[in-house]
Design a protein around this motif. Structure first.
Motif, PDB file in Angstrom:
ATOM      1  N   ASP A  84      -6.943  12.369   2.997  1.00 20.50           N
ATOM      2  CA  ASP A  84      -8.035  11.476   2.610  1.00 20.50           C
ATOM      3  C   ASP A  84      -7.945  11.075   1.138  1.00 20.50           C
ATOM      4  O   ASP A  84      -8.934  10.650   0.541  1.00 20.50           O
ATOM      5  N   GLY A  85      -6.761  11.173   0.560  1.00 24.88           N
ATOM      6  CA  GLY A  85      -6.582  10.882  -0.860  1.00 24.88           C
ATOM      7  C   GLY A  85      -6.648   9.413  -1.227  1.00 24.88           C
ATOM      8  O   GLY A  85      -6.806   9.075  -2.405  1.00 24.88           O
ATOM      9  N   ALA A  86      -6.542   8.523  -0.229  1.00 20.92           N
ATOM     10  CA  ALA A  86      -6.604   7.081  -0.509  1.00 20.92           C
ATOM     11  C   ALA A  86      -7.034   6.341   0.744  1.00 20.92           C
ATOM     12  O   ALA A  86      -6.789   6.804   1.860  1.00 20.92           O
ATOM     13  N   GLU A  87      -7.673   5.203   0.527  1.00 25.13           N
ATOM     14  CA  GLU A  87      -7.985   4.274   1.614  1.00 25.13           C
ATOM     15  C   GLU A  87      -7.016   3.107   1.471  1.00 25.13           C
ATOM     16  O   GLU A  87      -6.962   2.478   0.405  1.00 25.13           O
ATOM     17  N   ARG A  88      -6.238   2.853   2.529  1.00 27.94           N
ATOM     18  CA  ARG A  88      -5.219   1.809   2.474  1.00 27.94           C
ATOM     19  C   ARG A  88      -5.325   0.893   3.668  1.00 27.94           C
ATOM     20  O   ARG A  88      -5.812   1.273   4.718  1.00 27.94           O
ATOM     21  N   ASP A  89      -4.808  -0.289   3.482  1.00 26.74           N
ATOM     22  CA  ASP A  89      -4.656  -1.261   4.557  1.00 26.74           C
ATOM     23  C   ASP A  89      -3.154  -1.496   4.659  1.00 26.74           C
ATOM     24  O   ASP A  89      -2.554  -2.084   3.755  1.00 26.74           O
ATOM     25  N   LEU A  90      -2.522  -0.986   5.719  1.00 26.07           N
ATOM     26  CA  LEU A  90      -1.082  -1.134   5.887  1.00 26.07           C
ATOM     27  C   LEU A  90      -0.829  -2.029   7.092  1.00 26.07           C
ATOM     28  O   LEU A  90      -1.361  -1.778   8.176  1.00 26.07           O
ATOM     29  N   ARG A  91      -0.028  -3.057   6.885  1.00 20.71           N
ATOM     30  CA  ARG A  91       0.319  -3.996   7.959  1.00 20.71           C
ATOM     31  C   ARG A  91       1.823  -4.155   8.016  1.00 20.71           C
ATOM     32  O   ARG A  91       2.492  -4.129   6.989  1.00 20.71           O
ATOM     33  N   ILE A  92       2.340  -4.341   9.227  1.00 17.97           N
ATOM     34  CA  ILE A  92       3.738  -4.709   9.416  1.00 17.97           C
ATOM     35  C   ILE A  92       3.730  -6.170   9.850  1.00 17.97           C
ATOM     36  O   ILE A  92       3.102  -6.521  10.850  1.00 17.97           O
ATOM     37  N   VAL A  93       4.421  -7.002   9.074  1.00 18.76           N
ATOM     38  CA  VAL A  93       4.441  -8.433   9.308  1.00 18.76           C
ATOM     39  C   VAL A  93       5.875  -8.872   9.554  1.00 18.76           C
ATOM     40  O   VAL A  93       6.772  -8.509   8.782  1.00 18.76           O
ATOM     41  N   GLU A  94       6.085  -9.645  10.616  1.00 16.78           N
ATOM     42  CA  GLU A  94       7.416 -10.172  10.912  1.00 16.78           C
ATOM     43  C   GLU A  94       7.722 -11.353   9.985  1.00 16.78           C
ATOM     44  O   GLU A  94       6.885 -12.226   9.761  1.00 16.78           O
ATOM     45  N   GLY A  95       8.941 -11.361   9.441  1.00 19.33           N
ATOM     46  CA  GLY A  95       9.364 -12.454   8.583  1.00 19.33           C
ATOM     47  C   GLY A  95       9.616 -13.728   9.365  1.00 19.33           C
ATOM     48  O   GLY A  95       9.749 -13.708  10.590  1.00 19.33           O
ATOM     49  N   VAL A  96       9.680 -14.814   8.637  1.00 19.34           N
ATOM     50  CA  VAL A  96       9.942 -16.123   9.271  1.00 19.34           C
ATOM     51  C   VAL A  96      11.373 -16.540   9.075  1.00 19.34           C
ATOM     52  O   VAL A  96      12.061 -16.057   8.221  1.00 19.34           O
TER      53      VAL A  96
END
Length: 96
Positions: A84-96
């Motif tokens: 619980d040391g950080a709140e993150r938003d992690l996304r994997i996005v496909e390149g174009v």
């Protein structure tokens, strides 16, 4: 095959020691899995509804590779260290 990118934004850091423990494990796990760090740190500038929060951008050869690294035992150990040391938003996005 399109490249893939992890985009991780840190909404809040609650425990710097836990974040440091995560970073010590996560970096090697990501690079061992083929990830390449392209950017990390605070933004040079923010526009529109952007937030001045730490952001990390990592390139992978494919979405499958990115998912595989995220789900690997080595990266999962890093996540356990972060806890619980950080709140993150992690996304994997496909390149174009």
């Amino acid at each position: 095959m399109a490249k893939a990118y992890w985009v991780s934004a840190y909404r809040a850091v609650k425990d710097a020691d836990k974040l440091a423990a995560y970073a010590a494990l996560a970096g090697p796990a990501i690079t061992a899995g083929g990830g390449r760090f392209l950017a990390r740190g605070l933004p040079a500038e923010v526009y529109e509804f952007g937030l001045a929060q730490r952001t990390v951008l990592i390139e992978f050869d494919s979405v499958e590779q990115a998912k595989s690294v995220h789900d690997s035992p080595a990266y999962q150990a890093a996540l356990d260290a972060l806890g619980d040391g950080a709140e993150r938003d992690l996304r994997i996005v496909e390149g174009v």
